[in-house]
Each structure stands twice: as C-alpha cells, then as structure tokens.
Design an enzyme around this catalytic site. Sequence first.
Site, mmCIF file in Angstrom:
data_model
loop_
_atom_site.group_PDB
_atom_site.id
_atom_site.type_symbol
_atom_site.label_atom_id
_atom_site.label_comp_id
_atom_site.label_asym_id
_atom_site.label_seq_id
_atom_site.Cartn_x
_atom_site.Cartn_y
_atom_site.Cartn_z
ATOM 1 N N TYR A 30 0.821 -1.222 0.000
ATOM 2 C CA TYR A 30 0.000 0.000 0.000
ATOM 3 C C TYR A 30 0.852 1.268 0.000
ATOM 4 O O TYR A 30 0.315 2.363 -0.028
ATOM 5 C CB TYR A 30 -0.901 0.018 1.238
ATOM 6 C CG TYR A 30 -0.121 -0.221 2.518
ATOM 7 C CD1 TYR A 30 0.558 0.823 3.142
ATOM 8 C CD2 TYR A 30 -0.021 -1.489 3.070
ATOM 9 C CE1 TYR A 30 1.305 0.600 4.288
ATOM 10 C CE2 TYR A 30 0.709 -1.716 4.212
ATOM 11 C CZ TYR A 30 1.379 -0.669 4.816
ATOM 12 O OH TYR A 30 2.125 -0.885 5.942
ATOM 13 N N GLY A 31 2.166 1.125 0.032
ATOM 14 C CA GLY A 31 3.031 2.300 0.157
ATOM 15 C C GLY A 31 4.154 2.314 -0.859
ATOM 16 O O GLY A 31 3.919 2.208 -2.063
ATOM 17 N N THR A 32 5.376 2.408 -0.360
ATOM 18 C CA THR A 32 6.533 2.602 -1.234
ATOM 19 C C THR A 32 6.923 1.362 -2.034
ATOM 20 O O THR A 32 7.791 1.450 -2.900
ATOM 21 C CB THR A 32 7.763 3.069 -0.421
ATOM 22 O OG1 THR A 32 8.154 2.051 0.486
ATOM 23 C CG2 THR A 32 7.471 4.377 0.309
ATOM 24 N N LEU A 33 6.274 0.224 -1.796
ATOM 25 C CA LEU A 33 6.557 -0.982 -2.579
ATOM 26 C C LEU A 33 5.682 -1.083 -3.830
ATOM 27 O O LEU A 33 5.918 -1.937 -4.690
ATOM 28 C CB LEU A 33 6.368 -2.241 -1.721
ATOM 29 C CG LEU A 33 7.424 -2.461 -0.646
ATOM 30 C CD1 LEU A 33 6.992 -3.560 0.319
ATOM 31 C CD2 LEU A 33 8.765 -2.798 -1.268
ATOM 32 N N GLU A 105 10.760 -4.676 6.272
ATOM 33 C CA GLU A 105 9.717 -4.178 7.169
ATOM 34 C C GLU A 105 10.032 -4.437 8.644
ATOM 35 O O GLU A 105 9.255 -4.084 9.514
ATOM 36 C CB GLU A 105 8.360 -4.796 6.806
ATOM 37 C CG GLU A 105 7.944 -4.593 5.350
ATOM 38 C CD GLU A 105 7.688 -3.146 4.975
ATOM 39 O OE1 GLU A 105 7.844 -2.244 5.829
ATOM 40 O OE2 GLU A 105 7.320 -2.907 3.816
#
Length: 182
Positions: A30-33, A105
């Site tokens: 949901y983010g920088t990936l 993570e």
Amino acid sequence: MIIFLNLIFFRHLLVKEDLIRKMSHQVFVYGTLKRNEPNHHWLTNPDHGCGKFVSEGYTKNKYPLIIATKYNIPFLLYSPGDGHHVKGEIFTIDDMMLSKLDILEDHPKWYIREIDDIIVKTPGTDKEEIMKCWVYFLKNFRPDLLRKQLYENYSSIGAHGLKYLESDNEATLEDLDELLKK
C-alpha cells in the site's frame, strides 16, 4: 539421445513445478513498494526472489493509513474500522521474497505481517472477489496517531507534499519513537 532429452525435459518440469509451489504467497502493498514508488525495486530484484504483479485491490476493512517520521514513511495502523478502505497492489511472491520483505519491514519487531482480506475487482466487470494476502501493519502505535491525516491511497509524490525520503533502511528506533506506545 532421446533418453537424454527426456531427462532434460523432466528436469525442466521439476524446476518449474518447484518454482510454482514456492510462489505461494500473496502480499498486499500500500506504500513505497507499489509500482512507480521508490521501493518497488525490492519486488523486482531477482536477488530478493520472485515477485509478480497480480492486481490492484483494496482492504475489506477500513484502516488508518498515515505518513510519519522524518522520512515520510507510509504506515498502515492496525485499527480495523478506522480510516479508509486502503488501495494498493497484490503481488504473488516466493518464500525468498517474503523473507526479504520481512527484513525490509523489520517483521516482527516493527511491522507485524498478518493475513487480511483484500477485495479485487474482476477486470471489465463489477464482480468482486476476496483474496487472502499478507499485509504489514503497525500494531504498537500511539493512539494519538489516529488524529493524523488519514489516506485512502499513497503516492510518494501525492498532493500531501510529504515526499518519501530514502533512508537506505537506516531508520532507527529513535526515528520511529514518535509512533510507538510507551
């Protein structure tokens, strides 16, 4: 010669079957990936294993998605029912990639990886299905973080003006203290 070619073919099938068996995890990012985001290269680096884009989707439950720390990192807070149905992407990954993402993570020390329901729409239809995917949540967060701006969809260059700052995975607990429960 025919026996030799059959052995090569059989070996190829075993390798392919082994790869398919190990590509057994779905992860929701949901983010920088996500594609076109600063850390997407983690999912495409063959040294990290295999990752294949499956679909866009969104969380069945509402969650608070915030941007925090001096690096402007997106965090999905584990507070079901608060926030939005967060949009993201689903990738099928192998065991090796899952272990590399756990390192990125800092699971289970920082983020907690859990299976959650992600809704996927079948292209060209209104039909929806639920996929069970790994999701990285921040669970041990300070309750006042729920008062921060909550987002439905993350982009490092979004209108929020909080561009993600590369930290080369060097963020320390001191950098993250503003998020943790004491």
